[in-house]
Design an enzyme around this catalytic site. Sequence first.
Site, PDB file in Angstrom:
ATOM      1  N   LEU A 103      16.731 -67.395  -5.304  1.00 41.25           N
ATOM      2  CA  LEU A 103      17.808 -67.880  -4.443  1.00 41.25           C
ATOM      3  C   LEU A 103      18.715 -68.866  -5.157  1.00 41.25           C
ATOM      4  O   LEU A 103      19.885 -69.037  -4.786  1.00 41.25           O
ATOM      5  CB  LEU A 103      17.219 -68.541  -3.188  1.00 41.25           C
TER       6      LEU A 103
ATOM      7  N   LEU B 210      11.037 -51.881  -4.000  1.00 41.17           N
ATOM      8  CA  LEU B 210       9.813 -51.151  -4.314  1.00 41.17           C
ATOM      9  C   LEU B 210       8.577 -51.916  -3.850  1.00 41.17           C
ATOM     10  O   LEU B 210       7.580 -51.302  -3.449  1.00 41.17           O
ATOM     11  CB  LEU B 210       9.744 -50.872  -5.818  1.00 41.17           C
TER      12      LEU B 210
ATOM     13  N   ASP C   2      13.769 -38.265 -10.070  1.00 36.20           N
ATOM     14  CA  ASP C   2      15.130 -38.280 -10.613  1.00 36.20           C
ATOM     15  C   ASP C   2      15.086 -37.743 -12.035  1.00 36.20           C
ATOM     16  O   ASP C   2      14.026 -37.592 -12.638  1.00 36.20           O
ATOM     17  CB  ASP C   2      15.721 -39.686 -10.559  1.00 36.20           C
TER      18      ASP C   2
ATOM     19  N   HIS D  85      13.417 -69.519  -7.115  1.00 34.89           N
ATOM     20  CA  HIS D  85      14.124 -69.220  -8.369  1.00 34.89           C
ATOM     21  C   HIS D  85      15.201 -68.156  -8.138  1.00 34.89           C
ATOM     22  O   HIS D  85      16.321 -68.264  -8.659  1.00 34.89           O
ATOM     23  CB  HIS D  85      13.115 -68.734  -9.413  1.00 34.89           C
TER      24      HIS D  85
ATOM     25  N   GLY E  15      15.534 -56.741  -5.970  1.00 32.55           N
ATOM     26  CA  GLY E  15      14.266 -56.618  -6.690  1.00 32.55           C
ATOM     27  C   GLY E  15      13.061 -56.599  -5.772  1.00 32.55           C
ATOM     28  O   GLY E  15      11.935 -56.805  -6.224  1.00 32.55           O
TER      29      GLY E  15
ATOM     30  N   ARG F  35      20.125 -44.289  -8.028  1.00 34.03           N
ATOM     31  CA  ARG F  35      20.668 -45.298  -8.939  1.00 34.03           C
ATOM     32  C   ARG F  35      20.341 -44.977 -10.398  1.00 34.03           C
ATOM     33  O   ARG F  35      21.111 -45.302 -11.299  1.00 34.03           O
ATOM     34  CB  ARG F  35      20.119 -46.674  -8.549  1.00 34.03           C
TER      35      ARG F  35
END
Length: 421
Positions: free
Chosen positions: A196, A364, A329, A194, A361, A306
């Site tokens: 890709l 992490l 952060d 999905h 994604g 980010r």
Amino acid sequence: MPSVYSMQARYTTAATMLLLLLTVLGGVSLDLAIRYRMEGQVFFEAEQVVAQWSAQVRGGALPRSGSASGTIDLVQLVDAQGRILVASPAAAGRPRLSRLRPPADDRLQRRVECPPGERCLLLMANRVSPAPDAPVVYAGTVEPPLCATHRLEYLVGGAGLLLVLSGARVMWWIIGRALGPAEQQCRLASVTSHELRTPIAGLRVQLEEALLNPDHVDPRDTIRGALSATGRLEAIVHDLLTMTRLRGGQPSPHEPIDLTALVTEEVDAHVGGTPVKVCTTEEVWVHGSRIQLIRLVGNLLSNARRHAATGVTVCVGSDDGRAVVAVTDDGNGIAPADRERVFERFTRLDEGLRRDAGGTGLGLAISRDIARAHRGTLQIEDSPCGARFVLRLPLLDRNAIGGRRLVRPSRTISGRTADDL
């Protein structure tokens, strides 16, 4: 393609049926063996008794009625006309134990007599001599209760049923463990296909548009777009290969690593942009893969930068025998409901998509896999503001590295001063 759950159920059922068949065969064999053993013991002892009585008769003396003892309590000496000459106390008053009269050429025989309304008798019949008028000695006892009833079958059947149920449960667990990697691979393949599909579809649209409308499409824009899509595909494939190696248990060279120095070097390697403050005054040694730990720290720093509003703080220390790296952060933070979900493959929250739409994604998820591969943990903990990612790894004993110690002075990193933990 059948689901992993249906495969697990099918394999478990087949294995359970095989176990049931083997258990039935084993139970029947065990039942027969126990019966044969118990009856054989009775016949053996009865043979000893009839031999003793027969020897006394051949010697010209009648056996004493009280000479029968032990489990063989029923003994009778019967003449050729069927009259009882001598009987043991337990057999006194009983009719003739058996009407079997062994022939002269087979004087010792086993016999099972089942009188109406009574339990069966296990007997040995011994013709004293080949003479036509030779008496016969009968010796035996009542069939043991375990053999006379179905109690033995119930015991064996209950044990067999318990064995089959326990075996089925264990096999369900074992097969589930064996199929677990396959299930993960299926889910990974489904999610990956999905993920890709989007860059591939975008790349195809750009190339088709350039081919169909060459006069209205800037080739440079098409090439830049194609390179961007190709870069995303390359990043996804690279992360997937990394995750496969980690979850496949492929060994990676481990060595003593100063986690403080590694974090400092990784921060120095990405100067500029959001400032990062490092807090540490001590060496913190762990045993692990330098490449993998650099990837883990780099992922946490990239994620924190980010989402940060003004800066990121990285603290390195030790606590309760474990090395601790906390990356914090000052952004909007992560809701408690999403703190585990962000470690799932291809999971990206709305803010992450808004700040960096080109991510894979997987960062992490890979970071947590690296932590687990080092027998550690990676979690999101409470923080006054922003998100706080905390890595904990087993602390390496200083004796294992020769007791070396390097005192690091406070220093300024990316415009911030390092403080104590």
